[in-house]
Scaffold this motif. Structure first.
Motif, PDB file in Angstrom:
ATOM      1  N   VAL A  14     -46.080  32.043  18.525  1.00 40.09           N
ATOM      2  CA  VAL A  14     -45.220  32.786  19.444  1.00 40.09           C
ATOM      3  C   VAL A  14     -45.883  32.922  20.808  1.00 40.09           C
ATOM      4  CG1 VAL A  14     -43.983  34.946  19.846  1.00 40.09           C
ATOM      5  CG2 VAL A  14     -44.139  33.997  17.538  1.00 40.09           C
ATOM      6  N   ALA A 102     -44.190  41.678  19.173  1.00 42.68           N
ATOM      7  CA  ALA A 102     -43.232  41.162  18.194  1.00 42.68           C
ATOM      8  C   ALA A 102     -43.574  41.668  16.799  1.00 42.68           C
ATOM      9  CB  ALA A 102     -43.239  39.633  18.209  1.00 42.68           C
ATOM     10  N   LYS A 104     -43.239  43.550  13.939  1.00 46.17           N
ATOM     11  CA  LYS A 104     -42.326  44.430  13.193  1.00 46.17           C
ATOM     12  C   LYS A 104     -43.043  45.237  12.118  1.00 46.17           C
ATOM     13  CE  LYS A 104     -41.818  40.173  11.014  1.00 46.17           C
ATOM     14  NZ  LYS A 104     -41.935  38.836  11.635  1.00 46.17           N
ATOM     15  N   ALA A 129     -38.497  40.902  20.156  1.00 46.90           N
ATOM     16  CA  ALA A 129     -38.820  39.823  19.221  1.00 46.90           C
ATOM     17  C   ALA A 129     -39.188  40.319  17.833  1.00 46.90           C
ATOM     18  CB  ALA A 129     -39.966  38.973  19.771  1.00 46.90           C
ATOM     19  N   SER A 130     -39.241  41.633  17.631  1.00 42.51           N
ATOM     20  CA  SER A 130     -39.623  42.151  16.319  1.00 42.51           C
ATOM     21  C   SER A 130     -38.504  42.014  15.293  1.00 42.51           C
ATOM     22  CB  SER A 130     -40.044  43.624  16.429  1.00 42.51           C
ATOM     23  OG  SER A 130     -38.939  44.433  16.810  1.00 42.51           O
ATOM     24  N   GLY A 133     -35.872  37.319  15.885  1.00 40.05           N
ATOM     25  CA  GLY A 133     -36.389  36.189  16.658  1.00 40.05           C
ATOM     26  C   GLY A 133     -35.709  36.082  18.008  1.00 40.05           C
ATOM     27  N   GLY A 134     -34.976  34.982  18.223  1.00 38.52           N
ATOM     28  CA  GLY A 134     -34.321  34.750  19.498  1.00 38.52           C
ATOM     29  C   GLY A 134     -32.996  35.456  19.672  1.00 38.52           C
ATOM     30  N   LYS A 204     -37.785  45.106   9.494  1.00 37.72           N
ATOM     31  CA  LYS A 204     -36.767  44.978  10.541  1.00 37.72           C
ATOM     32  C   LYS A 204     -35.678  46.030  10.398  1.00 37.72           C
ATOM     33  CE  LYS A 204     -37.845  40.068  10.644  1.00 37.72           C
ATOM     34  NZ  LYS A 204     -37.420  38.699  10.229  1.00 37.72           N
ATOM     35  N   ALA A 300     -36.574  33.031  13.903  1.00 33.73           N
ATOM     36  CA  ALA A 300     -38.013  32.801  14.015  1.00 33.73           C
ATOM     37  C   ALA A 300     -38.219  31.504  14.789  1.00 33.73           C
ATOM     38  CB  ALA A 300     -38.654  32.722  12.625  1.00 33.73           C
ATOM     39  N   THR A 305     -38.470  32.872  19.512  1.00 30.43           N
ATOM     40  CA  THR A 305     -39.167  34.158  19.575  1.00 30.43           C
ATOM     41  C   THR A 305     -39.858  34.318  20.920  1.00 30.43           C
ATOM     42  OG1 THR A 305     -39.529  33.963  17.182  1.00 30.43           O
ATOM     43  CG2 THR A 305     -40.730  35.690  18.339  1.00 30.43           C
ATOM     44  N   ALA A 308     -37.449  35.715  23.343  1.00 31.61           N
ATOM     45  CA  ALA A 308     -37.232  37.157  23.215  1.00 31.61           C
ATOM     46  C   ALA A 308     -38.376  37.944  23.847  1.00 31.61           C
ATOM     47  CB  ALA A 308     -37.076  37.523  21.744  1.00 31.61           C
TER      48      ALA A 308
END
Length: 434
Positions: A14, A102, A104, A129-130, A133-134, A204, A300, A305, A308
């Motif tokens: 990432v 990112a 999470k 991004a957590s 993903g995008g 998440k 992902a 990611t 994001a």
């Protein structure tokens, strides 16, 4: 033109995606924000050199080189895990630097401490991004749906689990066989526990619930079941009954209490979530003003990611430029309006169920089983009995109307104690039609 300087901790998948996004989109970001976003420093103990396009970026093994550099405005943490990630974020925050992560797992366990520290130091925390993903799910929930009471969250939030279930459904493969293939293709980690046992999805869901409901939801509040025990037999029965099995995160808002659960779920083939295949994610919200909203995309990967993370960096940069830091509260609700969650006990959950009972085919067996269901207030909607060879145990599949989880557990316990039942009863919850 304003320059925003960035320090990056972690140059893995990432981290490389973020660096590439900032490099390749530099002119577009200037056009859109009036800011030159400059990656100045990368911290990574396992990287010996950076790609040629980042020749002006300092590579170091010591995170203090970022924390002690007063010219760095934003610190991006992309190493994952609890420590030293937590200490790095708190150090940056206490130095008055904005942070992006990112992570999470960290936020679902220690998010309250991190967001509290950020509020005290008047800095921002970006964490798009957590989740997803995008997919811009955090921004949609915090800003796009701000004028809504969120009634429920439902979603496929782990691409690895969804890939495995898709292959099991489409190709009739067993779990272990698909998992091995997924590892070879890079869709699954060498240790896939977090993905296939639902833990990653629970991370998440905790974050989304915190934002959606204004509650300090912790990972431990989430009921979690994974997909490793799902058998091709049940996937086949699901298809026969017009359903597909998905690993879902589900939270329904009952006002005084909220559901918080991750588990395999039978989803009707007519529902949008049943169509999400492969490694893709999809997250559905229902708001009292907007109705249903479904966000879909790659959950992902390096560039999705990285995109994001870059979005968070740009948002914070814009707020710095306009002197509007924390214009949008990090968790959507103002800190003093956040509350403690009251989680619906699983035994009080009410939903329809799928049962697969394995029993000897003898006179009176079906009557004994259905009698137990009746004794516990479980109403049968439909039943399928598998064709079988004489003298062999038979699968009897039941689909029920809504029932209480506590009653279901007690009924299954009694059924499994019958001398004619040869294997434990399989239970899968059905998606509630809203």
């Amino acid at each position: 033109m304003k320059e925003i300087r960035i320090g990056l901790i972690g140059f893995g998948t990432v981290g490389k995606g973020l660096a590439q996004a900032l490099f390749s989109q530099r002119e577009r970001l200037i056009q859109r924000s009036g800011i030159a976003f400059t990656l100045t420093t990368v911290v990574d103990i396992a990287v010996d050199s950076l790609p040629d396009e980042f020749s002006n970026v300092t590579l170091t093994r010591d995170a203090k080189d970022i924390f002690n550099d007063p010219s760095i405005d934003i610190v991006v943490e992309l190493i994952g895990g609890m420590e030293p990630a937590k200490s790095f974020l708190l150090e940056a925050i206490n130095k008055g630097k904005h942070v992006v992560t990112a992570n999470k797992a960290l936020l679902s366990v220690h998010g309250r401490e991190i967001f509290t520290a950020a509020a005290l130091n008047n800095v921002e925390v970006g964490f798009e991004a957590s989740v997803g993903g995008g997919i811009p799910v955090i921004k949609a929930l915090k800003e796009g749906l701000v004028a809504n009471k969120i009634n429920y969250i439902k979603g496929i939030m782990n691409g690895t689990a969804n890939y495995i279930l898709t292959k099991m459904t489409d190709d009739g493969m067993a779990f272990n066989e698909v998992l091995k293939e997924a590892q070879e293709l890079g869709f699954a980690e060498a240790d896939p526990t977090y993905d296939v046992e639902g833990i990653d999805t629970a991370h998440k869901l905790a974050i989304l619930m915190t934002i959606a409901f204004g509650l300090h939801v912790h990972l431990d509040d989430i009921h979690v079941e994974g997909i490793s025990e799902i058998e091709p037999t049940d996937i086949e029965f699901a298809g026969t009954l017009g359903h597909r099995i998905k690993l879902l995160a589900i939270s329904r808002n009952h006002g005084k209490h909220v559901e918080a659960r991750v588990h395999p779920t039978m989803v009707p083939e007519t529902h949008m979530l049943s169509t999400i295949s492969g490694a893709f994610n999809a997250i559905q919200f229902n708001g009292d003003t907007v109705g249903d909203v479904l966000l879909y995309g790659q959950g992902a990967g390096m560039m999705p990611t990285g995109s994001a993370v870059a979005a968070d960096v740009v948002d914070i940069g814009r707020n710095i430029l306009q002197n509007s830091v924390n214009r949008v509260p990090a968790l959507s609700y103002l800190p003093n309006n956040m509350a403690e969650p009251i989680i619906t006990p699983m035994d009080e959950l009410v939903c329809p169920y799928y049962f697969r009972v394995t029993a000897l085919d003898k006179p009176g067996v079906l009557a004994r089983i259905t009698s137990i269901f009746g004794d516990h207030g479980i109403s049968i909607k439909s039943m399928v009995q598998q064709e079988h060879d004489a003298n062999e145990p038979v699968y009897i599949v039941f689909m029920t109307h809504s029932a209480t989880e506590g009653n279901v557990k007690r009924a299954i316990r009694e059924i499994d104690e019958l001398d004619v039942c040869t294997s434990p009863t399989v239970k899968i919850r059905l998606l509630i039609s809203e």
